[in-house]
Design an enzyme around this catalytic site. Structure first.
Site, mmCIF file in Angstrom:
data_model
loop_
_atom_site.group_PDB
_atom_site.id
_atom_site.type_symbol
_atom_site.label_atom_id
_atom_site.label_comp_id
_atom_site.label_asym_id
_atom_site.label_seq_id
_atom_site.Cartn_x
_atom_site.Cartn_y
_atom_site.Cartn_z
ATOM 1 N N GLU A 5 -87.809 77.379 0.846
ATOM 2 C CA GLU A 5 -87.522 77.622 -0.277
ATOM 3 C C GLU A 5 -86.211 77.731 -0.542
ATOM 4 O OE1 GLU A 5 -90.694 78.301 -3.438
ATOM 5 O OE2 GLU A 5 -89.663 80.176 -3.032
ATOM 6 N N GLU A 49 -83.979 74.976 -0.013
ATOM 7 C CA GLU A 49 -84.028 73.922 -1.050
ATOM 8 C C GLU A 49 -83.340 74.481 -2.307
ATOM 9 O OE1 GLU A 49 -87.982 73.355 -2.443
ATOM 10 O OE2 GLU A 49 -87.387 72.060 -4.174
ATOM 11 N N CYS A 106 -95.573 78.755 -5.129
ATOM 12 C CA CYS A 106 -96.763 79.305 -4.467
ATOM 13 C C CYS A 106 -97.988 79.783 -5.099
ATOM 14 C CB CYS A 106 -96.135 80.394 -3.411
ATOM 15 S SG CYS A 106 -95.395 81.779 -4.426
ATOM 16 N N SER A 139 -90.312 73.887 -7.021
ATOM 17 C CA SER A 139 -89.917 73.955 -5.608
ATOM 18 C C SER A 139 -90.988 72.783 -5.047
ATOM 19 C CB SER A 139 -89.895 75.182 -4.964
ATOM 20 O OG SER A 139 -90.015 74.873 -3.412
ATOM 21 N N LYS A 192 -106.953 79.153 -5.440
ATOM 22 C CA LYS A 192 -106.804 78.873 -3.995
ATOM 23 C C LYS A 192 -107.660 77.710 -3.633
ATOM 24 C CE LYS A 192 -102.769 80.554 -2.833
ATOM 25 N NZ LYS A 192 -101.377 79.708 -2.547
ATOM 26 N N GLU A 246 -106.342 74.749 -5.192
ATOM 27 C CA GLU A 246 -105.219 74.127 -4.443
ATOM 28 C C GLU A 246 -105.806 73.464 -3.129
ATOM 29 O OE1 GLU A 246 -101.687 76.610 -3.465
ATOM 30 O OE2 GLU A 246 -102.566 76.333 -1.564
ATOM 31 N N GLU A 292 -102.951 66.017 -2.921
ATOM 32 C CA GLU A 292 -101.616 66.005 -2.030
ATOM 33 C C GLU A 292 -101.616 67.098 -0.870
ATOM 34 O OE1 GLU A 292 -102.326 67.081 -5.053
ATOM 35 O OE2 GLU A 292 -100.959 65.768 -6.519
ATOM 36 N N CYS A 341 -100.455 88.557 -7.037
ATOM 37 C CA CYS A 341 -101.735 88.436 -6.235
ATOM 38 C C CYS A 341 -102.494 89.448 -6.112
ATOM 39 C CB CYS A 341 -101.259 87.746 -5.022
ATOM 40 S SG CYS A 341 -100.360 86.235 -5.031
#
Length: 603
Positions: A279, A282, A299, A319, A358, A361, A366, A499
């Site tokens: 990251e 990037e 994230c 990102s 999550k 996710e 993807e 979190c």
């Protein structure tokens, strides 16, 4: 100067701040008044009726949650008459609630059980009047027969993600609290943050239980089952076993996972270090090469979900880095295949996360195959208790190498501002071409919902922002769109405090507990010898041995992802009611009714 009033509660005189409700005062004085709808700083309540008290001179009992204290007020909180009325109210609540305590996921954290004990109910002698409509087994699972219509979920969804999935419909006994038109949760634009689950006082809202699938894998002799646990799990998993919030239990957690039968135990913190390396690279590339700015962290799956459904215009800002969970999963499987000759089909990767999103996710097309099953912190605690494994009494053990080693930068991923601080530690070093002495960027720490900071790197000013809760993120996006702020990089976490306050963390999850979990992560950071992600020797070794260059073709193929617009037509409508009235057919992600234009990152 703060105005005060003098009141009497249960015969004792107190001088308290004026403007508060009786319930707020009682909570501060540690006087127990039962309630099943009140939420501090979020909802005054007024729905369940359990908090009634006897105020001298009043013609009827008063609800403590909506009655403000007055000078000279005399209040009785626990007289026989008050208790009798509470019992009657409670019996009405119980009659409309499906009681299955021995198998209910809420177990000892159920607030109904707490009230029952307070009122002295040895047995529940009520005639059930609820209708059992079954269970909606979406990731956020609903069981309407356990709903007591307290409306905490309604207020939570309005105030934290700011979406408003739930509504109150009908009257009297026929009233329901649910998504409009009785849609399942998966049919709504819910971003799966799980904050409604944390605040539901009963087991009406829970996360989908995946523990049986994990057990099935553990007992499959053909599979190698690996476990990885997230940064904030280490400071919360001890709570269901009587340990203090914020106590770092990495060694005990590793030991517990091995006792359950996992073949290897890794640390998602390794994935966090990996995320920061990619990251930061990037970010620097975007700054130097005129890429899309401000860049946003990616994230938090609740945040990504929110952007894809409600603000697709910001997709280019995200990102392209996968989350630490997905990065670690993808790396573990491909690394094992090429370096150790273990086929990807043989490996089952299970993550322990503080987050219900999550689970969503892991199902994204993807990211398919990176993570096989996700257990929340709560699910793991229940699983350990099923096997009579007491985490607090276990010896310390070490995670497996190379994916079990981490730096201090990785561990603060679990708290709001942590990803930003970790990224700055690496990005500033790389931008300056040296080693920046500054490690702690305190301007991005703390519980303010929106924080701004800037860092001077040899004359180049890097401006950043941090938001936690999607309500705060909405404000930040509005400021960016209107040109009210000019920043290079911003971090968003969907849950309060990041979190540590995630929707999969142990219940209760109060502001004080979130604060102590945060302190635990900062303490873990301070104790680490290495506190910058790019200094992790195992990260360096994995790049040298397997991934190649940071941001290179192979690293990009394994560690980066793409995004897409989801529910585009549906979510552009401002009001949920209008949404349903105008769009009876709900578009599905990737389906013909939805807009599915991909935003693929250049390599």
């Amino acid at each position: 100067m703060t105005e005060t009033v003098t009141i009497k509660i249960d015969g004792k005189e107190y001088t308290v701040e004026s403007g508060q409700t009786i319930l707020e005062v009682c909570k501060k004085l540690d006087i127990y008044v039962p309630t099943l709808c009140f939420m501090e700083k979020m909802s005054e309540g007024g729905h369940c009726g359990l908090c009634i008290v006897d105020v001298k001179g009043a013609r009827t009992f008063q609800r403590a949650c909506i009655t403000k204290v007055r000078d000279g007020m005399e209040i009785e909180t626990n007289t026989p008459a008050v208790r009798d009325v509470r019992k009657t109210v409670f019996e009405m609540i119980l009659a409309d609630h499906k009681i299955e305590c021995p198998v209910c996921k809420r177990d000892e954290t159920c607030e109904i059980r707490k009230v029952a004990k307070h009122l002295g109910f040895p047995e529940f002698e009520v005639e059930p009047i609820y209708t059992d409509e079954g269970v909606d087994n979406s990731i956020i699972s609903r069981e309407p027969a356990k709903c007591i219509k307290c409306q905490r979920c309604v207020n939570t969804c309005e105030l934290i993600p700011g979406i408003g999935i739930y509504g109150f419909f009908g009257k009297g006994h026929d009233a329901t609290v649910e998504p409009p038109k009785s849609l399942s949760m998966s049919e709504t634009p819910c971003i799966v943050c799980g904050q409604c689950v944390v605040r539901c006082p009963t087991g009406a809202l829970t996360e989908r239980d995946d523990t049986e699938k994990v057990l099935e894998a553990l007992y499959d002799p053909e599979k190698l089952v690996f476990a990885s646990f997230a940064p904030s799990v280490r400071v919360a998993i001890g709570e269901p076993f009587g340990m203090e919030p914020g106590e770092v239990v990495v060694g005990k957690l590793v030991s517990a996972l091995r006792r359950l039968g996992f073949d290897r135990v890794y640390d998602v913190n390794f994935g966090a270090d990996l995320t920061i390396v990619e990251e930061a690279n990037e970010l620097i590339s975007r700054i130097k090469n005129g890429g899309v700015l401000p860049m946003a962290t990616s994230c938090c799956p609740g945040w990504v979900n929110f952007v894809e459904k409600f603000h697709p215009e910001f997709i280019p800002n995200l990102s392209s880095c996968k989350s630490p969970q997905a990065m670690l999963g993808a790396l573990v499987k491909s690394y094992m295949k090429e370096i150790e000759g273990i086929s990807e089909e043989k490996i089952i990767h299970v993550t322990i996360m503080p987050c219900t999103a999550k689970k969503y996710e892991a199902l994204r097309p993807e990211l398919s195959g990176d993570t096989d099953y996700v257990l929340t912190t709560r699910e793991l605690a229940r699983l350990l208790k099923r096997f009579d494994i007491d985490l607090s009494k276990l010896p310390e053990d070490e995670a497996d190498k190379p994916f079990g080693e981490y730096t201090g930068a990785a561990t603060i991923f679990g708290v709001t501002g942590g990803v930003m601080e970790a990224a700055l530690r690496t990005a500033v070093d790389w931008l300056s071409g040296g080693t920046f002495d500054k490690l702690e960027f305190t301007a991005v720490r703390g519980m303010e919902d929106l924080k701004f900071a800037e860092v001077d790197v040899n004359g180049t000013i890097i401006r950043v922002a941090v938001a936690h809760t999607l309500s705060a993120a909405e404000k930040l996006l509005h400021m960016i769109k209107n040109g009210e702020v000019e920043i290079h990089f911003f971090e968003v976490m969907a849950c309060p405090g990041g979190c540590v306050g995630g929707g999969g963390q142990p219940i209760p999850s109060t502001t004080e507990m979130i604060k102590r979990r945060s302190e635990g992560l900062y303490s873990d950071d301070e104790k680490r010898v290495l506190r910058k992600s790019h200094e992790n020797p195992y990260i360096k070794a994995v790049y040298e041995k397997y991934l190649g260059a940071i941001g290179g073709e192979k690293a990009h193929h394994i560690l980066h992802t793409t995004y897409r617009v989801v529910y585009d037509i549906l979510c552009k409508l401002e009001k949920w009611d209008n949404l349903l009235g105008n769009t009876p057919q709900i578009p599905t992600p990737g389906g013909k009714n939805g807009t599915t234009e991909d935003f693929t990152r250049p390599s």
